[in-house]
Structure formats: structure tokens, C-alpha cells
Design a protein around this motif. Structure first.
Motif, PDB file in Angstrom:
ATOM      1  N   ARG A  83       0.832  -1.209   0.000  1.00 48.49           N
ATOM      2  CA  ARG A  83       0.000   0.000   0.000  1.00 48.49           C
ATOM      3  C   ARG A  83       0.866   1.257   0.000  1.00 48.49           C
ATOM      4  O   ARG A  83       0.555   2.250  -0.664  1.00 48.49           O
ATOM      5  N   ASN A  84       1.982   1.207   0.733  1.00 42.76           N
ATOM      6  CA  ASN A  84       2.830   2.395   0.872  1.00 42.76           C
ATOM      7  C   ASN A  84       3.414   2.858  -0.458  1.00 42.76           C
ATOM      8  O   ASN A  84       3.650   4.045  -0.663  1.00 42.76           O
ATOM      9  N   ARG A  85       3.661   1.906  -1.372  1.00 43.11           N
ATOM     10  CA  ARG A  85       4.234   2.317  -2.663  1.00 43.11           C
ATOM     11  C   ARG A  85       3.229   3.155  -3.452  1.00 43.11           C
ATOM     12  O   ARG A  85       3.621   4.047  -4.212  1.00 43.11           O
ATOM     13  N   LEU A  86       1.934   2.873  -3.276  1.00 43.93           N
ATOM     14  CA  LEU A  86       0.909   3.663  -3.956  1.00 43.93           C
ATOM     15  C   LEU A  86       0.815   5.062  -3.350  1.00 43.93           C
ATOM     16  O   LEU A  86       0.634   6.050  -4.067  1.00 43.93           O
ATOM     17  N   ILE A  87       0.940   5.154  -2.030  1.00 46.22           N
ATOM     18  CA  ILE A  87       0.930   6.462  -1.372  1.00 46.22           C
ATOM     19  C   ILE A  87       2.074   7.317  -1.901  1.00 46.22           C
ATOM     20  O   ILE A  87       1.901   8.490  -2.258  1.00 46.22           O
ATOM     21  N   ALA A  88       3.273   6.721  -1.974  1.00 49.69           N
ATOM     22  CA  ALA A  88       4.435   7.456  -2.485  1.00 49.69           C
ATOM     23  C   ALA A  88       4.260   7.802  -3.957  1.00 49.69           C
ATOM     24  O   ALA A  88       4.593   8.909  -4.397  1.00 49.69           O
ATOM     25  N   GLY A  89       3.725   6.861  -4.726  1.00 45.04           N
ATOM     26  CA  GLY A  89       3.592   7.069  -6.162  1.00 45.04           C
ATOM     27  C   GLY A  89       2.576   8.130  -6.531  1.00 45.04           C
ATOM     28  O   GLY A  89       2.734   8.826  -7.535  1.00 45.04           O
ATOM     29  N   LEU A  90       1.539   8.281  -5.734  1.00 42.44           N
ATOM     30  CA  LEU A  90       0.488   9.256  -6.031  1.00 42.44           C
ATOM     31  C   LEU A  90       0.885  10.677  -5.676  1.00 42.44           C
ATOM     32  O   LEU A  90       0.203  11.628  -6.065  1.00 42.44           O
TER      33      LEU A  90
ATOM     34  N   SER B  84       9.546   1.930  11.175  1.00 34.76           N
ATOM     35  CA  SER B  84       8.204   2.452  10.928  1.00 34.76           C
ATOM     36  C   SER B  84       7.852   2.292   9.461  1.00 34.76           C
ATOM     37  O   SER B  84       8.710   2.460   8.577  1.00 34.76           O
ATOM     38  N   GLY B  85       6.590   1.974   9.198  1.00 39.27           N
ATOM     39  CA  GLY B  85       6.125   1.905   7.823  1.00 39.27           C
ATOM     40  C   GLY B  85       6.246   3.239   7.118  1.00 39.27           C
ATOM     41  O   GLY B  85       6.409   3.295   5.895  1.00 39.27           O
ATOM     42  N   ALA B  86       6.185   4.335   7.887  1.00 38.63           N
ATOM     43  CA  ALA B  86       6.320   5.657   7.279  1.00 38.63           C
ATOM     44  C   ALA B  86       7.700   5.826   6.648  1.00 38.63           C
ATOM     45  O   ALA B  86       7.845   6.498   5.621  1.00 38.63           O
ATOM     46  N   LEU B  87       8.713   5.218   7.243  1.00 36.64           N
ATOM     47  CA  LEU B  87      10.060   5.309   6.681  1.00 36.64           C
ATOM     48  C   LEU B  87      10.158   4.505   5.389  1.00 36.64           C
ATOM     49  O   LEU B  87      10.938   4.852   4.489  1.00 36.64           O
ATOM     50  N   ILE B  88       9.375   3.427   5.291  1.00 38.09           N
ATOM     51  CA  ILE B  88       9.317   2.671   4.037  1.00 38.09           C
ATOM     52  C   ILE B  88       8.741   3.564   2.942  1.00 38.09           C
ATOM     53  O   ILE B  88       9.256   3.615   1.819  1.00 38.09           O
ATOM     54  N   THR B  89       7.667   4.291   3.270  1.00 34.44           N
ATOM     55  CA  THR B  89       7.061   5.192   2.300  1.00 34.44           C
ATOM     56  C   THR B  89       8.053   6.265   1.870  1.00 34.44           C
ATOM     57  O   THR B  89       8.146   6.604   0.687  1.00 34.44           O
ATOM     58  N   ALA B  90       8.813   6.799   2.836  1.00 34.91           N
ATOM     59  CA  ALA B  90       9.811   7.823   2.507  1.00 34.91           C
ATOM     60  C   ALA B  90      10.885   7.256   1.583  1.00 34.91           C
ATOM     61  O   ALA B  90      11.312   7.916   0.626  1.00 34.91           O
ATOM     62  N   ARG B  91      11.325   6.037   1.848  1.00 34.70           N
ATOM     63  CA  ARG B  91      12.345   5.416   0.988  1.00 34.70           C
ATOM     64  C   ARG B  91      11.804   5.205  -0.419  1.00 34.70           C
ATOM     65  O   ARG B  91      12.491   5.468  -1.414  1.00 34.70           O
TER      66      ARG B  91
END
Length: 404
Positions: free
Chosen positions: A253-260, A273-280
Motif C-alpha cells: 500500500r505504501n508504494r501507492l501512497i508514495a507514487g500518487l 516504521s512503515g512511514a520510513l518505508i514510504t519515505a524510501r
């Protein structure tokens, strides 16, 4: 529910009722989506993409190899097995696809729930997702996606936020909404939900990306919040409607948040944290990474402070966020005649925008800018200096300027 799902422990949560009462004053009832005929191509893609074991990367490999979902389902066993990640078990699943997925039942549920099934071939598929190496071929959408949603910033952070973090997430969500930016998040407890609520209170657009199907809202106490988000934007998922959440879905899911999003703002995140995954992921997509600093003694701020140490932009105000978005590869139509080329464009007052619009991408005489704007020369010269400091135009010589 497994304890390693999105949130291992149920947190106290804010009642959606107070927000609903506030929000209802400023939002009209959402118009029902016009019924959409699902094409045979979309049905075939739906059948393939929803198969157990066919994740985004394997699906991308299959489509790259065979060119379409239909050709993939018709491919010989040996051909399927030549795709990386496809073993005998998955070959059998693909070969017996109709036994695993009831496409008609999914389509019927979506029609009954006013959920759109959007294929990557459709015009309203979010274009920024094509930057992903494994863009989902199917999205389930409750609400509506607009072209202006390309002007979006993600707000992410810990589920176990402090009072400071929650207030900041709500503040930035509200300010972004007022600036015309779509707020993207994951509708989890903590920072995510506070950001969505801030955007709703700002009467702006917000999009929630789920790590479950739209028929399995998680956490369950956010069903009311999901309805409000759908009325003011969209709730989306790449998973079939009744897919229950499990731990592996949330990094996906996080890759879609970053991609959008043009940029990802992290507000409170511990070391893991999952938030750091999104940041990466945002960094890998050449998106901007922003972080709100926190006390060095706070475990919840360690991730943010580390991001800043490693090069993320430190933000304290909405102006920092808009500047952090930076220049955009393609101008975004803001829907009111404005063409947004940089986040800094949103900071401009009427005078500054008039001068900027009079400056071309090639060499433009300052005298021409004065004539176009019908402003006094000293006003134009002063405004040009401001725009130059904001890196929106460059001075080519004493008498010529151009847009950056």
C-alpha cells in the motif's frame, strides 16, 4: 485479527461523529457515480490480477512477457513457467483462473456499493502511478479521482502518535487543503487519520489508500471516516473488495501512497516504521521527502530526525512544504485556469502571479512584461526580484527574463 496487522493493539480513537458534524456543513451530498460498463478487457485483467499468488511484480512480468491479460491466460504452461517467480503451483492457478476468482460477483458488489473498477487503460487512472515499476493494473475506487489530484502530498507517520504529532498532522492536512493540495495517506490510526481529518476540516480533497479491500475497512472504527473521505476525494485499493488486511499488504500500500504524491511528509516515526518505508519509496521514485523535526528525546521523532540528517527537507510551515515540492516535470492544471509548475506557484499573490504569467519560457523583455501586466515599471521590477528569489524565473540580462 492477527496482532502483526497494521496496528498490533487497538488504540483509543476519536469519534467520527464530531468531525462529521463539522464537515457536513461545508459539503454537499456526493453525486452518485454514473454506472460504468466493465469492458471484457478489464474483466480479463481483473481475473488475472486477483489470482492468489499473482502479486504486482509477477503480474508486471507476465504482462511484459505476453502483452495482455488475455494472452497471459492463454499462454502454454512452459511459457508461463519462463516468467520469473512463476512456478508449477502458480502455473496451475493461472490455468484454472475461473475456478479461483468470481469476476461477476466482484463487479456486482462494486456496482451495488458505487465503487468504480479502474483499469490502467482508462483515462481516469492516476498517471503518476505509471512511474512505479509495478503499477497496479486495477484500482477499486470509492469516490472520484480528478486530474487535479496530481497536485498531491502524502502525510504519513506512526499509528502511536503523540499529542504533538496529531496536532501537527491535522495542521498540515488543513493547510494543504486550503492551498489546493490533495492530501494522500493510508487511513491508519494516528498520523494518517489526523491528516485526513485536517484536509476534511479544510474543505479540501483527500485520498486514502487501503491495505485491504474496500469491503473490509481497516481499522473498522474508521468506516465513518472512509465515507467522508470518499465524499471529498476517494478511498482506493488494489485489492479485491473482501480482501482482509494482513501485514504484507501495508508495505505494498505504501508504494501507492508514495507514487500518487509529489512529496511525502513524515510526521513522527520511530526507528522502525512503515512511514520510513514510504519515505524510501518516495526517494526511489525521485519524489521529495519532507520531515517534521521533533524532540531528540522522543522515540517517535527519531525516524524524522534521521531523515533530516540524511538529506530530507526540514519543514515547519506550509510554505516549507510548497517550496519542497519543487519544479514539476509537467505543469498541472489546477482547474481554475492556473497552470501549476512548482509548489512555489501556490504561494503567489495576485500581483506576483500576473507578472509570472507574463514571462515566457524563452527570453522575454521586461518592457513586454510591463505592457502585458499594465503595471507600473517599479512594481514589475520589484516583483521580478521576488520571483527570482523564489526560483520561479531567471534574469538573463538587465532587460530580459525567462521562466524556470
Amino acid at each position: 485479527m492477527s496482532r502483526n496487522v497494521d496496528d498490533p493493539e487497538p488504540d483509543d480513537h476519536q469519534d467520527d461523529g464530531a468531525l462529521a458534524a463539522t464537515y457536513a456543513d461545508g459539503v454537499q451530498d456526493a453525486a452518485p457515480r454514473q454506472s460504468r460498463v466493465v469492458s471484457e478487457e478489464t474483466k480479463t485483467m481483473l481475473r488475472l490480477s486477483m489470482l492468489p499468488g499473482v502479486g504486482p511484480r509477477i503480474l508486471t512480468g507476465l504482462l511484459d512477457r505476453f502483452g495482455s491479460a488475455e494472452k497471459t491466460l492463454q499462454a502454454a504452461d512452459a511459457q508461463l513457467a519462463s516468467v520469473h517467480g512463476v512456478g508449477p503451483k502458480l502455473v496451475h492457478v493461472i490455468r484454472t483462473a475461473s475456478h479461483h476468482i468470481d469476476v461477476d460477483a466482484i463487479i456486482q458488489w462494486c456496482a451495488e456499493q458505487d465503487v468504480a473498477i479502474i483499469s490502467s487503460e482508462d483515462e481516469d487512472y492516476p498517471q503518476p502511478l505509471f512511474d512505479l515499476p509495478d503499477a497496479p493494473p486495477i484500482l477499486f475506487v470509492s469516490g472520484n479521482l480528478l486530474a487535479t489530484d496530481e497536485l498531491a502530498v502524502a502525510i504519513v507517520g506512526t499509528r502511536h502518535a503523540t499529542t504533538y504529532g496529531l496536532k501537527q498532522a491535522e495542521r498540515f492536512g488543513y493547510a494543504m487543503a486550503r492551498a489546493g493540495i490533495t492530501v494522500i495517506s493510508g487511513m491508519a490510526r494516528g498520523i494518517d487519520s489526523a491528516a485526513h481529518e485536517g484536509a476534511l476540516n479544510g474543505a479540501g480533497r483527500t485520498i486514502a489508500v487501503l491495505g485491504s479491500g474496500l469491503g473490509e475497512i481497516y481499522p473498522s472504527e474508521h468506516k465513518g471516516l472512509a465515507e467522508m473521505i470518499a465524499a471529498a476525494g476517494a478511498v482506493i485499493s488494489e485489492y479485491p473488495p473482501h480482501a482482509k488486511p494482513h501485514a504484507g499488504m501495508f508495505p505494498q500500500r505504501n508504494r501507492l501512497i508514495a507514487g500518487l504524491s509529489l512529496a511525502t511528509l513524515v510526521i513522527e516515526a520511530p526507528d522502525r516504521s512503515g512511514a520510513l518505508i514510504t519515505a524510501r519509496l518516495a526517494c526511489e521514485l525521485n519524489r521529495e521527502v519532507l520531515a517534521l523535526p521533533g524532540p531528540v528525546t522522543s522515540r517517535m521523532s527519531r525516524g524524522c530526525n534521521q531523515l533530516i540528517r540524511d538529506g530530507a527537507k526540514l519543514v515547519q510551515t506550509i510554505e516549507d512544504v510548497l517550496e519542497g515540492i519543487g519544479p514539476m516535470c509537467n505543469p498541472i492544471d489546477a482547474g481554475d485556469g492556473q497552470s501549476i509548475r512548482s509548489g512555489a506557484d501556490l504561494l503567489l499573490n495576485e500581483l506576483e502571479r500576473a507578472v509570472l504569467e507574463a514571462v515566457g519560457e524563452s527570453s522575454t523583455p521586461i518592457d513586454e512584461v510591463i505592457v502585458k501586466t499594465e503595471l507600473p515599471a517599479h512594481r514589475v521590477m520589484a516583483t521580478i526580484s521576488v520571483l527570482e528569489m523564489r526560483s520561479l524565473i531567471r534574469r538573463l540580462s538587465g532587460q530580459y527574463v525567462s521562466r524556470i
